[in-house]
Scaffold this motif. Structure first.
Motif, PDB file in Angstrom:
ATOM      1  N   GLN A  61      -9.058 -30.064  57.091  1.00 38.76           N
ATOM      2  CA  GLN A  61      -9.594 -30.364  55.766  1.00 38.76           C
ATOM      3  C   GLN A  61      -8.476 -30.925  54.898  1.00 38.76           C
ATOM      4  O   GLN A  61      -7.314 -30.548  55.045  1.00 38.76           O
ATOM      5  N   LYS A  62      -8.855 -31.779  53.968  1.00 37.04           N
ATOM      6  CA  LYS A  62      -7.859 -32.312  53.044  1.00 37.04           C
ATOM      7  C   LYS A  62      -7.572 -31.251  51.971  1.00 37.04           C
ATOM      8  O   LYS A  62      -8.483 -30.735  51.331  1.00 37.04           O
ATOM      9  N   ILE A  63      -6.300 -30.935  51.817  1.00 41.46           N
ATOM     10  CA  ILE A  63      -5.878 -29.987  50.789  1.00 41.46           C
ATOM     11  C   ILE A  63      -5.187 -30.798  49.700  1.00 41.46           C
ATOM     12  O   ILE A  63      -4.178 -31.459  49.953  1.00 41.46           O
ATOM     13  N   VAL A  99      -5.799 -21.990  53.398  1.00 40.68           N
ATOM     14  CA  VAL A  99      -5.319 -23.333  53.065  1.00 40.68           C
ATOM     15  C   VAL A  99      -4.457 -23.879  54.209  1.00 40.68           C
ATOM     16  O   VAL A  99      -4.592 -25.043  54.598  1.00 40.68           O
ATOM     17  N   GLN A 124      -7.002 -27.686  45.061  1.00 42.96           N
ATOM     18  CA  GLN A 124      -6.938 -26.463  45.865  1.00 42.96           C
ATOM     19  C   GLN A 124      -5.655 -25.694  45.553  1.00 42.96           C
ATOM     20  O   GLN A 124      -5.687 -24.461  45.430  1.00 42.96           O
ATOM     21  N   ILE A 125      -4.564 -26.398  45.428  1.00 41.55           N
ATOM     22  CA  ILE A 125      -3.290 -25.752  45.103  1.00 41.55           C
ATOM     23  C   ILE A 125      -3.357 -25.152  43.694  1.00 41.55           C
ATOM     24  O   ILE A 125      -2.884 -24.034  43.460  1.00 41.55           O
ATOM     25  N   LEU A 162      -5.330 -21.953  43.824  1.00 45.77           N
ATOM     26  CA  LEU A 162      -4.503 -20.884  44.390  1.00 45.77           C
ATOM     27  C   LEU A 162      -3.509 -20.369  43.355  1.00 45.77           C
ATOM     28  O   LEU A 162      -3.328 -19.156  43.205  1.00 45.77           O
ATOM     29  N   ASP A 191      -6.898 -24.638  57.187  1.00 42.55           N
ATOM     30  CA  ASP A 191      -7.676 -25.842  56.911  1.00 42.55           C
ATOM     31  C   ASP A 191      -6.804 -27.090  56.889  1.00 42.55           C
ATOM     32  O   ASP A 191      -7.175 -28.125  57.448  1.00 42.55           O
ATOM     33  N   GLY A 192      -5.662 -27.002  56.233  1.00 41.29           N
ATOM     34  CA  GLY A 192      -4.789 -28.169  56.104  1.00 41.29           C
ATOM     35  C   GLY A 192      -4.183 -28.630  57.416  1.00 41.29           C
ATOM     36  O   GLY A 192      -3.977 -29.824  57.639  1.00 41.29           O
ATOM     37  N   LEU A 227      -6.378 -16.642  50.918  1.00 45.80           N
ATOM     38  CA  LEU A 227      -6.456 -18.036  50.474  1.00 45.80           C
ATOM     39  C   LEU A 227      -5.271 -18.861  50.964  1.00 45.80           C
ATOM     40  O   LEU A 227      -5.449 -20.003  51.406  1.00 45.80           O
ATOM     41  N   ILE A 228      -4.076 -18.309  50.888  1.00 42.20           N
ATOM     42  CA  ILE A 228      -2.906 -19.029  51.387  1.00 42.20           C
ATOM     43  C   ILE A 228      -3.072 -19.323  52.872  1.00 42.20           C
ATOM     44  O   ILE A 228      -2.847 -20.449  53.338  1.00 42.20           O
TER      45      ILE A 228
END
Length: 141
Positions: free
Chosen positions: A119-121, A106, A125-126, A129, A109-110, A102-103
């Motif tokens: 992708q917008k994080i 992210v 999302q944080i 996580l 994607d970010g 996942l890290i």
């Protein structure tokens, strides 16, 4: 919906594979088990390509070296997974693997790394996580 099905199947099979590989590595060694797993995966994938009569493999020379190295990364993943299962058990290993995935996801994607659409994080999302990390901490105790 199809994506969810394949993601669930991948998660289930990853867990089963972790247990099988760790058990096999007890008998033949960790790198040997990784080699056997990579080879049997290659054989199955090749059989599927042959059964589907898919000719797109002819474009293999057009694949950038970075992306073609996925099999080498898989060998490291297998070794790491088997070693972690031996030291921590299946549940904690899979939990920590999921957090690491996942890290990394992210970040990819970010930042839009590896030709992925950026992708917008956001906070949700944080927060998700952070909840995963908290869940693994609870699993540990």
């Amino acid at each position: 919906m199809k994506g969810i099905f394949f993601a669930l199947a991948g998660g289930f099979f990853l867990t089963f594979q972790s247990v099988a590989n760790a058990t096999i590595s007890d008998s033949i060694g960790t790198w040997q088990a990784a080699t056997m797993t990579q080879f049997t995966g290659f054989v199955l994938a090749l059989l599927i390509v042959l059964l589907l009569r898919d000719q797109t493999y002819q474009n293999l020379t057009q694949v950038p070296l970075l992306y073609a190295s996925g099999g080498m990364l898989a060998a490291v993943v297998l070794y790491s997974n088997m070693t972690a299962v031996h030291r921590m058990g299946v549940t904690l290993t899979i939990g920590i693997f999921l957090i690491a995935q996942l890290i990394t996801a992210v970040l990819i994607d970010g930042k839009g790394w590896f030709d992925m659409t950026k992708q917008k994080i956001g906070r949700t999302q944080i927060a998700g996580l952070a909840l995963m990390i908290a869940g693994v901490i609870v699993l540990k105790w």
